[in-house]
Design a protein around this motif. Structure first.
Motif, PDB file in Angstrom:
ATOM      1  N   LYS A  38       0.838  -1.207   0.000  1.00 11.80           N
ATOM      2  CA  LYS A  38       0.000   0.000   0.000  1.00 11.80           C
ATOM      3  C   LYS A  38       0.873   1.258   0.000  1.00 11.80           C
ATOM      4  N   ARG A  39       1.921   1.253   0.808  1.00 13.68           N
ATOM      5  CA  ARG A  39       2.835   2.398   0.834  1.00 13.68           C
ATOM      6  C   ARG A  39       3.454   2.606  -0.540  1.00 13.68           C
ATOM      7  N   ASP A  42       0.793   4.025  -2.892  1.00 15.10           N
ATOM      8  CA  ASP A  42       0.465   5.411  -2.558  1.00 15.10           C
ATOM      9  C   ASP A  42       1.570   6.363  -3.005  1.00 15.10           C
ATOM     10  N   GLU A  45       1.765   6.610  -6.849  1.00 18.19           N
ATOM     11  CA  GLU A  45       0.689   7.460  -7.375  1.00 18.19           C
ATOM     12  C   GLU A  45       0.951   8.931  -7.058  1.00 18.19           C
TER      13      GLU A  45
END
Length: 106
Positions: A38-39, A42, A45
């Protein structure tokens, strides 16, 4: 040419990306890796960098990564982005310590 940078956080990653783009790399030439998926997603992006996908890895390696450990997946993706197996293993150890790995490849 492939460049590898190890940074502590997204702020340092942003600064390194600015340096790399001033050296002629585009955002599509730059990949960011973090141990936590997820990191990684994120930051990728937020900083508008590229993700390693089927284009870089090929279909079979992409499918294989769906069933391997995160460490194996990261090493495979870093190799697809241009690192040697040894460099990818070293970089993955840095990820284990919470750092980010940037790879720039023209």
């Amino acid at each position: 040419m492939v460049m590898k940078k190890i940074v502590e956080n997204a702020v340092q990653a942003k600064n390194e990306i600015e340096v790399l783009t001033s050296q002629g790399y585009t955002h599509d030439d730059i990949y960011i890796f973090a141990h936590d998926k997820k990191r990684s997603d994120d930051i990728t992006e937020a900083l508008d960098t590229e993700k390693v996908g089927m284009k870089e890895q090929g279909f079979l390696d992409s499918m294989k990564n769906m069933f391997t450990s995160r460490g194996d997946e990261l090493r495979s993706k870093m190799e697809a982005a241009g690192l040697t197996a040894e460099d990818a293993a070293d970089a993955e150890r840095e990820l284990d310590h919470g750092k980010l790995v940037l790879i720039a490849k023209k």
